[in-house]
Design a protein around this motif. Structure first.
Motif, PDB file in Angstrom:
ATOM      1  N   CYS A 173      39.028  42.591  -1.076  1.00  0.00           N
ATOM      2  CA  CYS A 173      40.060  42.611  -2.127  1.00  0.00           C
ATOM      3  C   CYS A 173      41.057  41.475  -1.942  1.00  0.00           C
ATOM      4  N   THR A 174      41.498  41.256  -0.705  1.00  0.00           N
ATOM      5  CA  THR A 174      42.501  40.209  -0.493  1.00  0.00           C
ATOM      6  C   THR A 174      41.915  38.820  -0.720  1.00  0.00           C
ATOM      7  N   VAL A 203      45.667  37.597   6.196  1.00  0.00           N
ATOM      8  CA  VAL A 203      45.498  37.441   4.756  1.00  0.00           C
ATOM      9  C   VAL A 203      46.171  36.155   4.282  1.00  0.00           C
ATOM     10  N   ILE A 204      47.393  35.917   4.728  1.00  0.00           N
ATOM     11  CA  ILE A 204      48.120  34.706   4.326  1.00  0.00           C
ATOM     12  C   ILE A 204      47.388  33.457   4.811  1.00  0.00           C
ATOM     13  N   ALA A 225      43.744  28.143  -1.028  1.00  0.00           N
ATOM     14  CA  ALA A 225      44.570  27.223  -1.838  1.00  0.00           C
ATOM     15  C   ALA A 225      44.263  25.772  -1.474  1.00  0.00           C
ATOM     16  N   ALA A 226      44.026  25.509  -0.188  1.00  0.00           N
ATOM     17  CA  ALA A 226      43.781  24.141   0.270  1.00  0.00           C
ATOM     18  C   ALA A 226      42.376  23.643  -0.086  1.00  0.00           C
ATOM     19  N   THR A 227      41.402  24.542  -0.045  1.00  0.00           N
ATOM     20  CA  THR A 227      40.013  24.118  -0.239  1.00  0.00           C
ATOM     21  C   THR A 227      39.423  24.545  -1.568  1.00  0.00           C
ATOM     22  N   GLY A 228      40.041  25.534  -2.194  1.00  0.00           N
ATOM     23  CA  GLY A 228      39.506  26.055  -3.440  1.00  0.00           C
ATOM     24  C   GLY A 228      38.297  26.950  -3.220  1.00  0.00           C
ATOM     25  N   SER A 229      38.090  27.392  -1.966  1.00  0.00           N
ATOM     26  CA  SER A 229      36.933  28.226  -1.634  1.00  0.00           C
ATOM     27  C   SER A 229      37.349  29.383  -0.764  1.00  0.00           C
ATOM     28  N   SER A 230      36.679  30.507  -0.925  1.00  0.00           N
ATOM     29  CA  SER A 230      36.979  31.675  -0.088  1.00  0.00           C
ATOM     30  C   SER A 230      35.926  31.891   0.974  1.00  0.00           C
ATOM     31  N   ASP A 231      35.051  30.919   1.204  1.00  0.00           N
ATOM     32  CA  ASP A 231      34.018  31.070   2.240  1.00  0.00           C
ATOM     33  C   ASP A 231      34.688  31.108   3.614  1.00  0.00           C
ATOM     34  N   GLN A 232      34.197  32.021   4.439  1.00  0.00           N
ATOM     35  CA  GLN A 232      34.761  32.128   5.798  1.00  0.00           C
ATOM     36  C   GLN A 232      33.758  31.730   6.825  1.00  0.00           C
TER      37      GLN A 232
END
Length: 103
Positions: A35-36, A88-89, A96-103
């Motif tokens: 969710c986050t 989360v932050i 925000a920096a990469t435009g991706s949520s891949d971890q």
């Protein structure tokens, strides 16, 4: 306790319960972070900051009340939530920096 000593059944049972609770916590945290991740993407797309201090304060206050009602140390609960919030932050900043949520 040496290896030859028998572990009382009550201890075995309690440890099994603890193991089950730990597994549930891991799955609950995984769902929370799903969710986050989406929140981070929405914030980044909307140009919103990664941190929302006023919401964090409300959530911490809420969690402290819940912890108190559950007979859990509110200080511990706050430390635990702050740890999660910081992760989360960190992730929101990465999105925000990469435009991706891949971890």
């Amino acid at each position: 306790m040496s290896d030859e000593q028998e572990v009382p059944q009550a201890l075995v049972s309690l440890r099994q319960s603890i193991d089950n609770i730990d597994a549930a916590l891991v799955y609950m945290l995984a769902e929370r972070f799903k969710c986050t991740r989406l929140v981070g993407e929405l914030k980044a797309a909307s140009g919103l900051p990664a941190a929302d201090r006023s919401r964090e304060e409300v959530q911490i206050s809420r969690l402290r009340r819940l912890a108190d009602a559950a007979n859990l140390d509110p200080v511990f609960a706050e430390k635990f939530l702050k740890f999660i919030i910081n992760e989360v932050i960190r992730h929101h900043n990465e999105v925000a920096a990469t435009g991706s949520s891949d971890q």
